[in-house]
Design an enzyme around this catalytic site. Structure first.
Site, short mmCIF file in Angstrom:
data_model
loop_
_atom_site.label_atom_id
_atom_site.label_comp_id
_atom_site.label_asym_id
_atom_site.label_seq_id
_atom_site.Cartn_x
_atom_site.Cartn_y
_atom_site.Cartn_z
N ASP A 193 0.81 6.36 5.83
CA ASP A 193 0.09 5.17 5.36
C ASP A 193 1.31 4.29 4.21
O ASP A 193 0.06 3.75 3.66
CB ASP A 193 -0.99 6.30 5.17
CG ASP A 193 -1.75 5.64 5.30
OD1 ASP A 193 -1.93 4.57 5.95
OD2 ASP A 193 -3.57 5.13 4.72
N ASP B 271 -2.71 10.15 3.65
CA ASP B 271 -4.36 10.00 3.70
C ASP B 271 -4.99 11.15 4.85
O ASP B 271 -4.50 11.37 6.06
CB ASP B 271 -4.36 8.79 4.31
CG ASP B 271 -6.43 7.95 4.58
OD1 ASP B 271 -6.45 9.16 3.81
OD2 ASP B 271 -5.69 6.78 4.61
N ARG C 171 -8.39 -0.28 1.21
CA ARG C 171 -8.00 -1.36 0.72
C ARG C 171 -9.29 -1.25 -1.19
O ARG C 171 -8.89 -2.55 -1.91
CB ARG C 171 -9.74 -1.80 1.06
CG ARG C 171 -10.77 -1.43 1.38
CD ARG C 171 -11.91 -1.89 3.08
NE ARG C 171 -10.55 -1.10 3.66
CZ ARG C 171 -11.27 -1.48 5.28
NH1 ARG C 171 -12.58 -1.48 5.22
NH2 ARG C 171 -10.51 -0.95 5.94
N ASP D 246 -12.33 6.99 3.67
CA ASP D 246 -10.85 7.23 4.64
C ASP D 246 -10.76 5.54 4.55
O ASP D 246 -9.57 5.07 5.43
CB ASP D 246 -10.80 7.46 6.01
CG ASP D 246 -10.01 7.72 6.95
OD1 ASP D 246 -8.63 7.95 6.22
OD2 ASP D 246 -9.75 8.14 8.50
N LYS E 74 -10.12 13.65 8.16
CA LYS E 74 -9.57 12.96 9.57
C LYS E 74 -9.57 13.65 11.00
O LYS E 74 -9.47 15.12 10.05
CB LYS E 74 -8.05 12.15 9.25
CG LYS E 74 -8.37 11.21 8.84
CD LYS E 74 -6.69 10.35 8.51
CE LYS E 74 -6.87 9.21 7.87
NZ LYS E 74 -6.99 7.94 8.92
N LYS F 214 0.66 -0.99 0.14
CA LYS F 214 -0.28 -0.06 0.10
C LYS F 214 0.65 0.97 -0.32
O LYS F 214 1.84 1.41 1.31
CB LYS F 214 -1.04 -0.66 0.52
CG LYS F 214 -1.65 1.54 1.69
CD LYS F 214 -2.47 1.31 2.50
CE LYS F 214 -3.03 2.60 2.97
NZ LYS F 214 -3.80 2.90 4.12
N GLU G 17 -9.79 3.94 1.86
CA GLU G 17 -9.21 3.96 1.03
C GLU G 17 -8.28 2.83 0.31
O GLU G 17 -8.02 2.65 -1.09
CB GLU G 17 -8.19 5.31 0.24
CG GLU G 17 -7.35 5.97 0.65
CD GLU G 17 -6.53 5.74 2.07
OE1 GLU G 17 -5.87 4.62 2.56
OE2 GLU G 17 -7.59 5.60 3.53
#
Length: 456
Positions: free
Chosen positions: A247, A229, A310, A306, A236, A224, A308
Site C-alpha cells: 500500500d 494498511d 486519500r 480503510d 480489513k 502514497k 485512509e
C-alpha cells in the site's frame, strides 16, 4: 540491485532475433548442420523460443508474429532467460524505439528480490545494442528495480522510518535535499490528516520532502506511503490484508521515477512528497464518524477508516499546491475499484488537461508502459459531500469508487495542472521481465512524456 548492461569480451555471442515469418528464409541461408539443428529443436521463431546454435558462438531468439506480440510486451526477455550463461549481443533490424524497449526488458528480467533468500540469477547478460541510449535505459531499469524492491519488502522492514531512509539514500545518491516532519510536529506544521491516520502506530507518521534541481519548470510528485494498511478500526478481513505491504506502492513509484529523472538529468526543479504512515489499530486510532479538518481547511467526515490513503494525500496535495508548481502528479494504490475497472496490468489515471493526456498516451505507446485515462466526472461530486462536513472519505453505494476518490483528491489542488494515478503496483503472476511481486506502473511513460508536459 544494479541493473546494467554487460561489457563485451571475446566470448560475447551474437543472438539473432527472428520473427516467425523471417525464420524460414534465415534458416535456408545457414549451413546444413545448423539447419538440421534448428529442425531437430523445433525452432520456428515463436515468442519465448531460444536456441544456442552448433559451435556455441551464435544463438537465435524467437520474435513471434505481429498478432502474438500484440498480446504482451518484452518479448526478447521471454526467451533471454532460457539462454546459457554468457554475454550476448543482439543482431536485429528492429527500429531504435523497439530495440530500446527490448533491451530494457532484458535488463528488467535480471531483477531478483533476494533480501531474504538467495535467488538464482539470470545468467544471460546483454551488451548494450548499438543505436540505443544505454545510460538512459540503465537509469530506467534501476529506477524500476528500486520501486520493485521497496514494494516487495514486508512492512516489518519497510515502515515509515525505513521508507524515509530509502528517500534519504536516494537524496544522497543524487545530491538532493531532504527534510522530514515527524510525529506531533505534523500538527504544528498543519498536516493534521497525516497525523490522524498514522498516530495509532508505534512507528510515527511523517512527511518526507525531497527536492532536487534549481532551474527549469517545477514538478511535484506525491506518493502514497501507507506502509501497512490494517484498515484501522474498520479492520480489513484477513484475505484483504494479505498484500497490504504494497500500500506504499505510490511512494515506491515516485521514488523510482525520481531516480529516473535525476539520473537522466532532466532540466527541472523536482520535488517529491511522501506521507509515510501505518494505518494501525490502537486506543488512539481515528474513528468512523470522526470529522477531520484538513490542511486546506476543508472538513472531512470519516465514514470508513480503510479509506485512509486519500486523507494523507489530501494534506500532502494541499501542501504541494501552495508552492504553485507547473505540474503535480500523485501516484497511489488507492482503490480496489480501479482494479475492477481495468485489471492489474493497466495504470488508470485522471486529468482535466487534454494536452497532458495526449503526451502521456503517446509516451505509453512507445515505452511499453500501458495507461488508461479515467474521467474526473464532475456530476459525481455530490457523492463525496456528506452534508455535515465538506467531504466524505467513503461515499455509500459502492459505485464509481475510483472516480469519487480522484474527485476527493482534486478538491485539494487549485493552482497547478494535476494528474492522479490509481495504480495497483503488483504483478499477480510472472510475465516476461516482470516477476510476481512489486512493479512500477506509469513511470516510464511519465518520464518520456515530461519534456512535452513541462514544455522543455
Amino acid at each position: 540491485m544494479t541493473l546494467s548492461f554487460a561489457t563485451p569480451d571475446d566470448a560475447t555471442r551474437s543472438v539473432h532475433l527472428l520473427a516467425e515469418s523471417a525464420t524460414p528464409d534465415w534458416r535456408s541461408r545457414q549451413a546444413q548442420d545448423v539447419q538440421a539443428w534448428i529442425d531437430a529443436h523445433g525452432f520456428t521463431g515463436a515468442i519465448g523460443q531460444a536456441l544456442l546454435l552448433p559451435g556455441g558462438r551464435d544463438a537465435v531468439i524467437g520474435y513471434g508474429s505481429e498478432s502474438s506480440r500484440a498480446r504482451g510486451r518484452f518479448h526478447v526477455a521471454a526467451a533471454a532467460a532460457k539462454l546459457p550463461k554468457g554475454t550476448y549481443r543482439l543482431v536485429t533490424d528492429l527500429p531504435a524505439d523497439q530495440l530500446q524497449i527490448e533491451a530494457l526488458g532484458w535488463l528488467l528480467a535480471t531483477y531478483r528480490f533476494d533480501r531474504y533468500k538467495d535467488q538464482s540469477p539470470m545468467v544471460a547478460l546483454l551488451v548494450a545494442p548499438d543505436g540505443i541510449d544505454a545510460a538512459r535505459t540503465e537509469a530506467i531499469a534501476q529506477g524500476e528495480a528500486l520501486t520493485r524492491t521497496l514494494i516487495n519488502t514486508p512492512a516489518a522492514d519497510m515502515g515509515p522510518p525505513d521508507l524515509e531512509q530509502a528517500a534519504r539514500d536516494l537524496a544522497t545518491q543524487h545530491r538532493a535535499t531532504i527534510t522530514v516532519t515527524t510525529g506531533d510536529d505534523l500538527l504544528t506544521q498543519n498536516l493534521p490528516m497525516i497525523h490522524a491516520v498514522g498516530r495509532a502506530a508505534d512507528r510515527a507518521p511523517r512527511l518526507i520532502d525531497l527536492t532536487w534541481g534549481d532551474t527549469g519548470p517545477k514538478l511535484t510528485l506525491v506518493g502514497k506511503g501507507v506502509c501497512f494498511d490494517t484498515g484501522g478500526l474498520n479492520l480489513k478481513p484477513g484475505a484483504s490484508m494479505g498484500l497490504m505491504k504494497k500500500d506504499m506502492g505510490g511512494s515506491a513509484s515516485v521514488l523510482g521515477l525520481a531516480h529516473m529523472i535525476m539520473a537522466t538529468d532532466l532540466p527541472i526543479q523536482l520535488r517529491v512528497l511522501i506521507p509515510a504512515v501505518e494505518n494501525s489499530v490502537s486506543g488512539n486510532a481515528f474513528r468512523p464518524q470522526d470529522i477531520l479538518t484538513s490542511r486546506k481547511g476543508l472538513t472531512v467526515e470519516v465514514n470508513n477508516t480503510d479509506a485512509e490513503g486519500r486523507l494523507v494525500l489530501a494534506d500532502t496535495l494541499a501542501f504541494a499546491d501552495e508552492d504553485t508548481p507547473d505540474l503535480i502528479i500523485s501516484m497511489a494504490t488507492l482503490t480496489g475499484a480501479a482494479r475492477v475497472a481495468v485489471g492489474p496490468d493497466l495504470a488508470p489515471y485522471y486529468t482535466d488537461e487534454a494536452p497532458l493526456s495526449a503526451a502521456l498516451e503517446n509516451a505509453a505507446a512507445t515505452t511499453a508502459d500501458p495507461v488508461w485515462r479515467m474521467p474526473f466526472h464532475t456530476p459525481y461530486e455530490a457523492l463525496i459531500e456528506p452534508g455535515i462536513a465538506d467531504l466524505d472519505n467513503a461515499p455509500k453505494g459502492g459505485f464509481a469508487g475510483s472516480i469519487t476518490a480522484a474527485l476527493f483528491l482534486r478538491r485539494f489542488v487549485d493552482s497547478a495542472p494535476y494528474i492522479h494515478f490509481d495504480i495497483y503496483g503488483w504483478q499477480p503472476s510472472s510475465a516476461p521481465a516482470r516477476p510476481k511481486g512489486g512493479v512500477g506502473q506509469g513511470t516510464r511513460a511519465l518520464l518520456d512524456a515530461l519534456p512535452k508536459m513541462l514544455k522543455l
